[in-house]
Design a protein around this motif. Sequence first.
Motif, PDB file in Angstrom:
ATOM      1  N   ALA A  58       0.824  -1.125  14.667  1.00 22.91           N
ATOM      2  CA  ALA A  58       2.144  -1.053  15.306  1.00 22.91           C
ATOM      3  C   ALA A  58       2.003  -0.334  16.640  1.00 22.91           C
ATOM      4  O   ALA A  58       0.994   0.328  16.905  1.00 22.91           O
ATOM      5  N   VAL A  59       3.031  -0.456  17.477  1.00 25.54           N
ATOM      6  CA  VAL A  59       3.094   0.319  18.716  1.00 25.54           C
ATOM      7  C   VAL A  59       4.145   1.406  18.498  1.00 25.54           C
ATOM      8  O   VAL A  59       5.303   1.113  18.193  1.00 25.54           O
ATOM      9  N   LEU A  60       3.719   2.658  18.621  1.00 26.56           N
ATOM     10  CA  LEU A  60       4.606   3.805  18.423  1.00 26.56           C
ATOM     11  C   LEU A  60       4.750   4.568  19.729  1.00 26.56           C
ATOM     12  O   LEU A  60       3.757   5.041  20.289  1.00 26.56           O
ATOM     13  N   ASP A  61       5.967   4.633  20.229  1.00 26.51           N
ATOM     14  CA  ASP A  61       6.253   5.346  21.480  1.00 26.51           C
ATOM     15  C   ASP A  61       5.324   4.919  22.606  1.00 26.51           C
ATOM     16  O   ASP A  61       4.789   5.743  23.339  1.00 26.51           O
ATOM     17  N   GLY A  62       5.118   3.607  22.713  1.00 21.28           N
ATOM     18  CA  GLY A  62       4.318   3.058  23.793  1.00 21.28           C
ATOM     19  C   GLY A  62       2.816   3.082  23.577  1.00 21.28           C
ATOM     20  O   GLY A  62       2.073   2.714  24.477  1.00 21.28           O
ATOM     21  N   VAL A  63       2.367   3.510  22.407  1.00 21.34           N
ATOM     22  CA  VAL A  63       0.928   3.606  22.140  1.00 21.34           C
ATOM     23  C   VAL A  63       0.565   2.747  20.928  1.00 21.34           C
ATOM     24  O   VAL A  63       1.121   2.957  19.845  1.00 21.34           O
ATOM     25  N   PRO A  64      -0.368   1.808  21.103  1.00 18.09           N
ATOM     26  CA  PRO A  64      -0.811   1.012  19.962  1.00 18.09           C
ATOM     27  C   PRO A  64      -1.541   1.893  18.940  1.00 18.09           C
ATOM     28  O   PRO A  64      -2.362   2.730  19.316  1.00 18.09           O
ATOM     29  N   HIS A  65      -1.224   1.695  17.677  1.00 19.50           N
ATOM     30  CA  HIS A  65      -1.872   2.419  16.579  1.00 19.50           C
ATOM     31  C   HIS A  65      -2.476   1.401  15.611  1.00 19.50           C
ATOM     32  O   HIS A  65      -1.805   0.462  15.190  1.00 19.50           O
ATOM     33  N   VAL A  66      -3.720   1.632  15.246  1.00 20.63           N
ATOM     34  CA  VAL A  66      -4.409   0.797  14.269  1.00 20.63           C
ATOM     35  C   VAL A  66      -4.715   1.695  13.079  1.00 20.63           C
ATOM     36  O   VAL A  66      -5.580   2.561  13.144  1.00 20.63           O
ATOM     37  N   GLY A  67      -3.960   1.485  12.008  1.00 24.48           N
ATOM     38  CA  GLY A  67      -4.041   2.353  10.837  1.00 24.48           C
ATOM     39  C   GLY A  67      -2.935   3.386  10.926  1.00 24.48           C
ATOM     40  O   GLY A  67      -2.888   4.183  11.868  1.00 24.48           O
ATOM     41  N   LYS A  85      10.247  -6.698  17.717  1.00 24.54           N
ATOM     42  CA  LYS A  85       9.282  -7.660  17.190  1.00 24.54           C
ATOM     43  C   LYS A  85       8.331  -7.971  18.340  1.00 24.54           C
ATOM     44  O   LYS A  85       8.760  -8.468  19.389  1.00 24.54           O
ATOM     45  N   THR A  86       7.047  -7.666  18.152  1.00 21.50           N
ATOM     46  CA  THR A  86       6.097  -7.705  19.258  1.00 21.50           C
ATOM     47  C   THR A  86       4.989  -8.722  19.031  1.00 21.50           C
ATOM     48  O   THR A  86       4.095  -8.510  18.216  1.00 21.50           O
ATOM     49  N   ALA A  87       5.078  -9.821  19.776  1.00 17.19           N
ATOM     50  CA  ALA A  87       4.009 -10.812  19.808  1.00 17.19           C
ATOM     51  C   ALA A  87       3.048 -10.406  20.925  1.00 17.19           C
ATOM     52  O   ALA A  87       3.321  -9.465  21.683  1.00 17.19           O
ATOM     53  N   ARG A  88       1.943 -11.126  21.054  1.00 12.95           N
ATOM     54  CA  ARG A  88       0.966 -10.776  22.091  1.00 12.95           C
ATOM     55  C   ARG A  88       1.611 -10.729  23.474  1.00 12.95           C
ATOM     56  O   ARG A  88       1.335  -9.833  24.264  1.00 12.95           O
ATOM     57  N   ARG A  89       2.490 -11.675  23.770  1.00  9.94           N
ATOM     58  CA  ARG A  89       3.120 -11.730  25.096  1.00  9.94           C
ATOM     59  C   ARG A  89       4.009 -10.518  25.387  1.00  9.94           C
ATOM     60  O   ARG A  89       4.345 -10.245  26.532  1.00  9.94           O
ATOM     61  N   ASP A  90       4.422  -9.796  24.341  1.00 14.86           N
ATOM     62  CA  ASP A  90       5.326  -8.653  24.493  1.00 14.86           C
ATOM     63  C   ASP A  90       4.612  -7.311  24.603  1.00 14.86           C
ATOM     64  O   ASP A  90       5.247  -6.298  24.888  1.00 14.86           O
ATOM     65  N   ILE A  91       3.331  -7.283  24.348  1.00 12.53           N
ATOM     66  CA  ILE A  91       2.592  -6.020  24.269  1.00 12.53           C
ATOM     67  C   ILE A  91       2.739  -5.186  25.536  1.00 12.53           C
ATOM     68  O   ILE A  91       3.059  -3.998  25.474  1.00 12.53           O
ATOM     69  N   VAL A  92       2.518  -5.788  26.688  1.00  9.68           N
ATOM     70  CA  VAL A  92       2.573  -5.043  27.953  1.00  9.68           C
ATOM     71  C   VAL A  92       3.945  -4.410  28.157  1.00  9.68           C
ATOM     72  O   VAL A  92       4.052  -3.234  28.517  1.00  9.68           O
ATOM     73  N   GLY A  99       8.053   1.879  24.385  1.00 15.80           N
ATOM     74  CA  GLY A  99       8.826   1.424  23.236  1.00 15.80           C
ATOM     75  C   GLY A  99       8.071   1.426  21.926  1.00 15.80           C
ATOM     76  O   GLY A  99       6.905   1.822  21.843  1.00 15.80           O
ATOM     77  N   ASN A 100       8.787   0.975  20.908  1.00 12.11           N
ATOM     78  CA  ASN A 100       8.232   0.858  19.564  1.00 12.11           C
ATOM     79  C   ASN A 100       8.167  -0.610  19.212  1.00 12.11           C
ATOM     80  O   ASN A 100       9.151  -1.330  19.331  1.00 12.11           O
ATOM     81  N   GLY A 101       6.989  -1.052  18.769  1.00 13.64           N
ATOM     82  CA  GLY A 101       6.796  -2.458  18.473  1.00 13.64           C
ATOM     83  C   GLY A 101       6.236  -2.695  17.092  1.00 13.64           C
ATOM     84  O   GLY A 101       5.269  -2.064  16.676  1.00 13.64           O
ATOM     85  N   ALA A 102       6.870  -3.630  16.395  1.00 18.54           N
ATOM     86  CA  ALA A 102       6.366  -4.117  15.113  1.00 18.54           C
ATOM     87  C   ALA A 102       5.558  -5.367  15.430  1.00 18.54           C
ATOM     88  O   ALA A 102       6.093  -6.348  15.945  1.00 18.54           O
ATOM     89  N   THR A 103       4.260  -5.337  15.147  1.00 19.99           N
ATOM     90  CA  THR A 103       3.388  -6.421  15.567  1.00 19.99           C
ATOM     91  C   THR A 103       3.514  -7.660  14.689  1.00 19.99           C
ATOM     92  O   THR A 103       3.581  -7.577  13.473  1.00 19.99           O
ATOM     93  N   THR A 104       3.551  -8.810  15.362  1.00 24.98           N
ATOM     94  CA  THR A 104       3.520 -10.102  14.689  1.00 24.98           C
ATOM     95  C   THR A 104       2.056 -10.482  14.464  1.00 24.98           C
ATOM     96  O   THR A 104       1.149  -9.717  14.802  1.00 24.98           O
TER      97      THR A 104
END
Length: 181
Positions: A58-67, A85-92, A99-104
């Motif tokens: 997920a992306v938490l407060d603008g930072v991608p987190h893995v785990g 809802k964050t697809a690849r095109r939304d990551i940037v 922001g906070n992103g829930a990865t697709t």
Amino acid sequence: MSIVVASEVATALASRGAVVALESTIICHGMPYPKNLQMAMEVEAIIRDNGAIPATIAVLDGVPHVGLNNEQLKRLAISGRQFQKTARRDIVHVIASGGNGATTVSATMFFAHKVGIPVFVTGGIGGVHRHGEQTMDVSSDLTELGKTPVAVVSAGVKSILDIPRTLEYLVVYFLFAVFHR
């Protein structure tokens, strides 16, 4: 781009241990709280019980987190649709706006590949939406499958989509890719 990798995920990757990537959209957009949290924790437990380390992304407060740890999973579950809802095109956009992103599927594959996770498990992938031949509404999951070298284990295409057109898209896309390399 700086990616925070949970210590147990980093340790497993460094020792060539089994790590399984998981998306976070299902937590934020797929189920209501607290069922979403229960499901996320059960899936992670199943992966652990089978000798691998889960890496929910997920992306938490603008930072991608893995785990994610339990508190981060709970934050996703409670926040729900407040996470984009964050697809690849939304990551940037999500990262740049803090922001906070829930990865697709597509974004999860992207981040998994970036940190060296070769396997991703999800319930269903996106595809061609109904009437997609008119609207051109096609999930970025399909193109991501063709360009990011991560094995995706899935139950298949989500049943609300146009399954025959999704299969047609995949066949044509992959044939084009094979003959134009």
